[in-house]
Design an enzyme around this catalytic site. Structure first.
Site, PDB file in Angstrom:
ATOM      1  N   ASP A  80       0.828  -1.205   0.000  1.00  0.00           N
ATOM      2  CA  ASP A  80       0.000   0.000   0.000  1.00  0.00           C
ATOM      3  C   ASP A  80       0.860   1.251   0.000  1.00  0.00           C
ATOM      4  OD1 ASP A  80       0.775  -0.760   2.678  1.00  0.00           O
ATOM      5  OD2 ASP A  80      -0.564   0.792   3.445  1.00  0.00           O
ATOM      6  N   GLU A 147       0.144  -1.268   5.597  1.00  0.00           N
ATOM      7  CA  GLU A 147       1.182  -0.860   6.547  1.00  0.00           C
ATOM      8  C   GLU A 147       0.978   0.572   7.010  1.00  0.00           C
ATOM      9  OE1 GLU A 147       5.189   0.919   7.619  1.00  0.00           O
ATOM     10  OE2 GLU A 147       3.786   1.461   6.032  1.00  0.00           O
TER      11      GLU A 147
END
Length: 489
Positions: A80, A147
């Site tokens: 991400d 994350e």
């Protein structure tokens, strides 16, 4: 520019993978498209793949011929990216590709975050699949999700997903350094039930906006002395205490792990006070520009008459309570490390404020490499919330730190490779930010880990850029470490 931006860059394979990744929308918590890309990539290259319940993916890469018995190495990064854009930039992070722009020695994006954090790490791992020039033993490419908004993938990592006992985390942002420790984190959120009042007769709605500050990563940039837009906005509102302004809505910041770059409010005022507010704002800007002229000199304030659909405003005593809270909440460095020079040990970030129907949410995040210090600063924030009589306090997204191990085998080996390649010793550092390594060590006790990466500046902001030369050095270093592990020397 985009595809043209990577033409001629070396190693070609890592830049090609990074370009492919940059064309795929991958906001935190919305990683379906990048995960589908990884699944297709795995099938295309006839590789084995594992996926846990939260959609962390492990791609198993066979060893270079003759090195099948070498130790398995986990190469890890997160899929991400933080999605931030400049005001006025038209970009839909759910659907639009990132537009790559080469700026001299740097790769950047057109008005948005670049996603080199951690797209370069993922690209490096995928490059190893097809790069026949790299000698390595069996690899496990661990690609974690979400994350950036809470280390969700690492926190929920499935059991038996990885087998390797050595892990290379590719999510650091400084060339020439190996990271061996990180801070843990904790979010502390205060929630008000808004006390409403009628809009005073004949008052008109205006948008009061503060922007232009740099923002940045709430851990990596907290020591740079940058302005916090929400803190500045509270200061501005305090200067309006002699004017009868009424808040209908107030918002600021966007991410829990970013220093806020903007803050704004819809206020109702008597039109006769417009000029007074603008004069106060002009004086305030001059004051702030003087204060932050070295570290953050771009603050701007605007007051614009704007028709809105608001039918009520905050009660005056409630808005005063909120403004005083924002002014009182701590922000910045709380303590420096006594052991590692220039390392922030403990900090807190006033990250967000959002008006959501009848609720007002104030978000903060605390970091420390010492759990007791992290808890203490969170309790300090809670004390301010309690004094302001918030209706609810929430703790969220707590995660452990990564305790440095200077006797680590992989650290020793990595240092040797670095010195062979560059003729000097690397820097050994800990980072005031949440790396997934601390959580991975908690999930898989005994993991021997080191973290490294190319130079990335401005992460989590539209100023994000990655140094092109350092990407080549980073990939060469990664390849050298894997070869040394495979050869057992």
């Amino acid at each position: 520019m985009s595809k043209k931006a990577i033409e001629g860059l070396q190693p070609e394979i890592i830049w090609q993978r990074f370009y492919e990744i940059s064309q795929i929308p991958r906001p935190s918590k919305k990683e379906e498209k990048i995960l589908d890309y990884l699944r297709k990539f795995t099938n295309q290259h006839s590789l084995e793949m594992k996926e846990d319940d939260i959609h962390n993916i492990v791609i198993k890469v066979p060893a270079t011929k003759g090195y099948e018995n070498a130790p398995t190495v986990v190469v890890q990064g997160h899929v991400d990216m933080v999605c931030e854009k400049n005001k006025g930039t038209e970009h839909d992070f759910d659907n639009d590709p990132i537009k790559l722009v080469r700026d001299g020695d740097w790769m950047a994006a057109e008005g948005t975050t670049l996603g080199a954090d951690n797209g370069i790490g993922i690209a490096a791992g995928l490059a190893l699949v097809t790069d026949q020039s790299v000698i390595h033993g069996p690899l496990e490419l661990l690609c974690t999700v979400d994350e950036e908004t809470g280390l969700t993938g690492a926190n929920n990592l499935g059991k038996n997903l990885i087998e390797g006992k050595t892990l290379l985390n590719l999510d650091s942002e400084e060339d020439g350094a190996f990271y061996v420790g990180c801070s843990g984190g904790q979010d502390t959120v205060g929630i008000f039930n808004i006390a409403w009042d009628k809009i005073p007769a004949n008052y008109k709605s205006y948008e009061l906006m503060l922007d232009g500050v740099k923002g940045g990563h709430s851990g990596l940039d907290i020591a740079n002395g940058r302005a916090n837009a929400i803190k500045l906005f509270a200061r501005l509102l305090l200067k309006l205490k002699d004017i009868d302004y009424r808040i209908a809505e107030i918002n600021g910041g966007s991410k829990r792990n970013a220093i806020p770059r903007e803050a704004e409010a819809v206020i109702f005022i008597n039109e006769s006070d417009e000029a007074k507010i603008k004069n106060i704002a002009d004086s305030f800007v001059k004051e702030v520009l003087l204060e932050f002229k070295v570290n953050d000199g771009g603050v701007k304030v605007s007051l614009t008459k704007k028709e809105t659909k608001h039918e009520k405003v905050f009660k005056k005593d409630f808005s005063d309570k909120v403004v005083n809270l924002l002014h009182a909440l701590p922000h910045g460095i709380m303590a420096m490390s006594p052991d590692i020079p220039d390392l922030v040990e403990t900090s807190t970030n006033l990250a967000t404020i959002f008006t959501q129907e009848d609720k007002l949410r104030v978000g903060t995040s605390q970091r420390s490499s010492i759990d007791a210090a992290k808890t203490n600063i969170s309790e300090m924030v809670k004390a301010a919330f309690n004094l302001a009589e918030v209706d609810k306090i929430e703790d969220a997204d707590s995660y452990p730190g990564w305790q440095p191990n200077l006797d680590s085998k992989i650290l020793k080996l990595s240092k040797e490779v670095f010195k062979q390649q560059y003729g000097k010793e690397p820097e050994i550092k800990a980072i005031h930010a949440g790396l997934e390594c601390g959580i991975l060590a908690d999930k898989y006790p005994g993991l021997d880990m080191v973290s490294f990466g190319p130079t990335i500046q401005g992460a989590h902001s539209p100023d994000e850029r990655v140094n092109i030369e350092d990407v080549e050095k980073f990939y060469k270093l990664l390849s050298g470490i894997l070869e040394k592990i495979a050869k057992g020397n």
